[in-house]
Write a protein that holds these residues in place. Structure first.
Motif, PDB file in Angstrom:
ATOM      1  N   SER A  64       0.017  -5.091  -6.237  1.00 29.97           N
ATOM      2  CA  SER A  64       0.322  -3.731  -5.807  1.00 29.97           C
ATOM      3  C   SER A  64      -0.893  -3.133  -5.117  1.00 29.97           C
ATOM      4  O   SER A  64      -1.582  -2.286  -5.666  1.00 29.97           O
ATOM      5  CB  SER A  64       0.753  -2.882  -7.004  1.00 29.97           C
ATOM      6  OG  SER A  64      -0.277  -2.879  -7.961  1.00 29.97           O
ATOM      7  N   THR A  65      -1.185  -3.625  -3.924  1.00 33.00           N
ATOM      8  CA  THR A  65      -2.321  -3.087  -3.182  1.00 33.00           C
ATOM      9  C   THR A  65      -1.906  -1.832  -2.434  1.00 33.00           C
ATOM     10  O   THR A  65      -0.743  -1.652  -2.090  1.00 33.00           O
ATOM     11  CB  THR A  65      -2.878  -4.115  -2.184  1.00 33.00           C
ATOM     12  OG1 THR A  65      -1.858  -4.441  -1.247  1.00 33.00           O
ATOM     13  CG2 THR A  65      -3.358  -5.362  -2.890  1.00 33.00           C
ATOM     14  N   THR A  66      -2.884  -0.993  -2.191  1.00 34.79           N
ATOM     15  CA  THR A  66      -2.695   0.240  -1.442  1.00 34.79           C
ATOM     16  C   THR A  66      -3.745   0.259  -0.342  1.00 34.79           C
ATOM     17  O   THR A  66      -4.825  -0.313  -0.504  1.00 34.79           O
ATOM     18  CB  THR A  66      -2.891   1.459  -2.373  1.00 34.79           C
ATOM     19  OG1 THR A  66      -2.035   1.313  -3.507  1.00 34.79           O
ATOM     20  CG2 THR A  66      -2.554   2.752  -1.669  1.00 34.79           C
ATOM     21  N   GLN A  67      -3.447   0.940   0.751  1.00 35.39           N
ATOM     22  CA  GLN A  67      -4.422   1.050   1.825  1.00 35.39           C
ATOM     23  C   GLN A  67      -5.344   2.232   1.568  1.00 35.39           C
ATOM     24  O   GLN A  67      -4.891   3.332   1.230  1.00 35.39           O
ATOM     25  CB  GLN A  67      -3.725   1.218   3.176  1.00 35.39           C
ATOM     26  CG  GLN A  67      -3.034  -0.047   3.647  1.00 35.39           C
ATOM     27  CD  GLN A  67      -2.514   0.107   5.054  1.00 35.39           C
ATOM     28  OE1 GLN A  67      -1.954   1.137   5.409  1.00 35.39           O
ATOM     29  NE2 GLN A  67      -2.707  -0.921   5.866  1.00 35.39           N
ATOM     30  N   TYR A  68      -6.655   1.993   1.742  1.00 36.01           N
ATOM     31  CA  TYR A  68      -7.675   3.017   1.552  1.00 36.01           C
ATOM     32  C   TYR A  68      -8.542   3.102   2.806  1.00 36.01           C
ATOM     33  O   TYR A  68      -8.702   2.129   3.536  1.00 36.01           O
ATOM     34  CB  TYR A  68      -8.559   2.698   0.333  1.00 36.01           C
ATOM     35  CG  TYR A  68      -7.801   2.780  -0.965  1.00 36.01           C
ATOM     36  CD1 TYR A  68      -7.651   3.984  -1.626  1.00 36.01           C
ATOM     37  CD2 TYR A  68      -7.223   1.647  -1.523  1.00 36.01           C
ATOM     38  CE1 TYR A  68      -6.951   4.065  -2.808  1.00 36.01           C
ATOM     39  CE2 TYR A  68      -6.516   1.720  -2.711  1.00 36.01           C
ATOM     40  CZ  TYR A  68      -6.377   2.932  -3.347  1.00 36.01           C
ATOM     41  OH  TYR A  68      -5.679   3.002  -4.515  1.00 36.01           O
ATOM     42  N   ASP A 106      -6.469  -2.888   2.816  1.00 31.69           N
ATOM     43  CA  ASP A 106      -5.648  -3.087   1.619  1.00 31.69           C
ATOM     44  C   ASP A 106      -6.536  -3.462   0.447  1.00 31.69           C
ATOM     45  O   ASP A 106      -7.352  -4.382   0.541  1.00 31.69           O
ATOM     46  CB  ASP A 106      -4.620  -4.203   1.845  1.00 31.69           C
ATOM     47  CG  ASP A 106      -3.500  -3.777   2.757  1.00 31.69           C
ATOM     48  OD1 ASP A 106      -3.088  -2.609   2.679  1.00 31.69           O
ATOM     49  OD2 ASP A 106      -3.027  -4.613   3.557  1.00 31.69           O
ATOM     50  N   ASP A 144      -6.743  -3.305  -4.191  1.00 30.87           N
ATOM     51  CA  ASP A 144      -6.185  -2.982  -5.497  1.00 30.87           C
ATOM     52  C   ASP A 144      -7.330  -2.415  -6.329  1.00 30.87           C
ATOM     53  O   ASP A 144      -8.152  -3.154  -6.861  1.00 30.87           O
ATOM     54  CB  ASP A 144      -5.594  -4.221  -6.154  1.00 30.87           C
ATOM     55  CG  ASP A 144      -4.945  -3.910  -7.488  1.00 30.87           C
ATOM     56  OD1 ASP A 144      -4.697  -2.716  -7.772  1.00 30.87           O
ATOM     57  OD2 ASP A 144      -4.681  -4.861  -8.254  1.00 30.87           O
ATOM     58  N   SER A 196      -8.614   4.092  -8.519  1.00 32.02           N
ATOM     59  CA  SER A 196      -7.976   4.435  -7.245  1.00 32.02           C
ATOM     60  C   SER A 196      -7.910   5.932  -6.985  1.00 32.02           C
ATOM     61  O   SER A 196      -7.884   6.363  -5.841  1.00 32.02           O
ATOM     62  CB  SER A 196      -6.565   3.844  -7.192  1.00 32.02           C
ATOM     63  OG  SER A 196      -5.747   4.434  -8.178  1.00 32.02           O
ATOM     64  N   ARG A 197      -7.934   6.748  -8.013  1.00 34.84           N
ATOM     65  CA  ARG A 197      -7.800   8.198  -7.809  1.00 34.84           C
ATOM     66  C   ARG A 197      -9.049   8.843  -7.229  1.00 34.84           C
ATOM     67  O   ARG A 197      -9.004   9.961  -6.749  1.00 34.84           O
ATOM     68  CB  ARG A 197      -7.396   8.882  -9.110  1.00 34.84           C
ATOM     69  CG  ARG A 197      -8.379   8.699 -10.215  1.00 34.84           C
ATOM     70  CD  ARG A 197      -7.807   9.139 -11.558  1.00 34.84           C
ATOM     71  NE  ARG A 197      -8.530   8.453 -12.592  1.00 34.84           N
ATOM     72  CZ  ARG A 197      -9.268   9.046 -13.483  1.00 34.84           C
ATOM     73  NH1 ARG A 197      -9.344  10.354 -13.505  1.00 34.84           N
ATOM     74  NH2 ARG A 197      -9.927   8.349 -14.365  1.00 34.84           N
ATOM     75  N   PRO A 232      -6.683   7.476  -0.248  1.00 39.03           N
ATOM     76  CA  PRO A 232      -5.624   6.561   0.172  1.00 39.03           C
ATOM     77  C   PRO A 232      -5.130   6.905   1.575  1.00 39.03           C
ATOM     78  O   PRO A 232      -5.510   7.926   2.158  1.00 39.03           O
ATOM     79  CB  PRO A 232      -4.527   6.795  -0.876  1.00 39.03           C
ATOM     80  CG  PRO A 232      -4.732   8.209  -1.314  1.00 39.03           C
ATOM     81  CD  PRO A 232      -6.211   8.458  -1.216  1.00 39.03           C
ATOM     82  N   LYS A 233      -4.271   6.066   2.102  1.00 33.25           N
ATOM     83  CA  LYS A 233      -3.761   6.208   3.466  1.00 33.25           C
ATOM     84  C   LYS A 233      -3.094   7.564   3.695  1.00 33.25           C
ATOM     85  O   LYS A 233      -3.248   8.168   4.754  1.00 33.25           O
ATOM     86  CB  LYS A 233      -2.764   5.086   3.758  1.00 33.25           C
ATOM     87  CG  LYS A 233      -2.142   5.158   5.119  1.00 33.25           C
ATOM     88  CD  LYS A 233      -1.122   4.052   5.319  1.00 33.25           C
ATOM     89  CE  LYS A 233      -0.480   4.150   6.683  1.00 33.25           C
ATOM     90  NZ  LYS A 233       0.497   3.079   6.884  1.00 33.25           N
ATOM     91  N   ASP A 234      -2.369   8.075   2.715  1.00 34.22           N
ATOM     92  CA  ASP A 234      -1.626   9.324   2.906  1.00 34.22           C
ATOM     93  C   ASP A 234      -2.521  10.564   2.961  1.00 34.22           C
ATOM     94  O   ASP A 234      -2.085  11.630   3.370  1.00 34.22           O
ATOM     95  CB  ASP A 234      -0.545   9.492   1.838  1.00 34.22           C
ATOM     96  CG  ASP A 234      -1.087   9.435   0.423  1.00 34.22           C
ATOM     97  OD1 ASP A 234      -2.097   8.762   0.197  1.00 34.22           O
ATOM     98  OD2 ASP A 234      -0.478  10.075  -0.452  1.00 34.22           O
TER      99      ASP A 234
END
Length: 188
Positions: free
Chosen positions: A24-28, A50, A52, A57-58, A62-64
């Motif tokens: 479950s990777t996220t883009q940063y 990408d 994890d 992570s917080r 992130p991308k958004d």
């Protein structure tokens, strides 16, 4: 035999699902080049990667959360993941400008390098028997973003560029109209 085949198939399917759901990777946002404090982020300064980051992570962007137009409030090196605390939308007054200065070689501290913090003093030479004036600290702990001091050994002027908060640019430039600027290394 059918039971053994179904157990083997179930183990392969469960391993496949575990592998798919565990990635479950996220883009940063990551800095593509060094960013100085006060720099306003523009296109090309950051890229998406990408990762994890699990529980941490917080604290990263992130991308958004698009940081374009925000101001960097701490120095960031290329490749560093952008922290939520490293940018600010309310720091518009902290946006900085690159101000070039020509400094006499004898007025520039030895060992100046890019990234060094310097203090800039305004010194007015006394002429025709006038009473000497105290030097005035114009700016303190100013980062150097460019330094061309090759000609310093030949007694000519040295060129440096400093990163100055936009609200302080006029103060610095007005000090260049009379007297001279002396650049002192901070925290030697």
């Amino acid at each position: 035999m059918p039971l053994a085949i179904s157990l083997i198939a179930a183990s392969f399917i469960s391993a496949f699902f575990l592998a798919v759901f565990s990635q479950s990777t996220t883009q940063y946002w990551v800095a593509t080049n060094d960013l100085q404090s006060g720099h306003q982020i523009s296109t090309g300064d950051l890229s998406l990667v990408d990762m994890d980051l699990a529980a941490s992570s917080r604290i990263y962007l992130p991308k958004d959360l698009d940081p374009l137009g925000q101001v960097v409030i701490k120095n960031i090196v290329a490749g560093e993941v952008m922290s939520v605390n490293s940018v600010s939308t309310t720091a518009k007054t902290m946006a900085s400008s690159a101000v070039p200065l020509s400094i006499r070689s004898v007025d520039l501290a030895a060992g100046i390098y890019v990234g060094a913090l310097v203090d800039i003093y305004w010194v007015i030479d006394s002429l025709n028997g006038e009473a000497p004036q105290e030097p005035v600290l114009i700016l303190g702990s100013v980062p150097i973003i460019s330094a061309d001091v090759k000609n310093k050994n030949f007694g000519t002027d040295a060129a440096i560029t400093v990163s100055v908060e936009q609200t302080q640019v006029l103060r610095l430039l007005s000090a260049t109209t009379m007297g001279r600027l002396v650049v002192i290394s901070s925290n030697v």
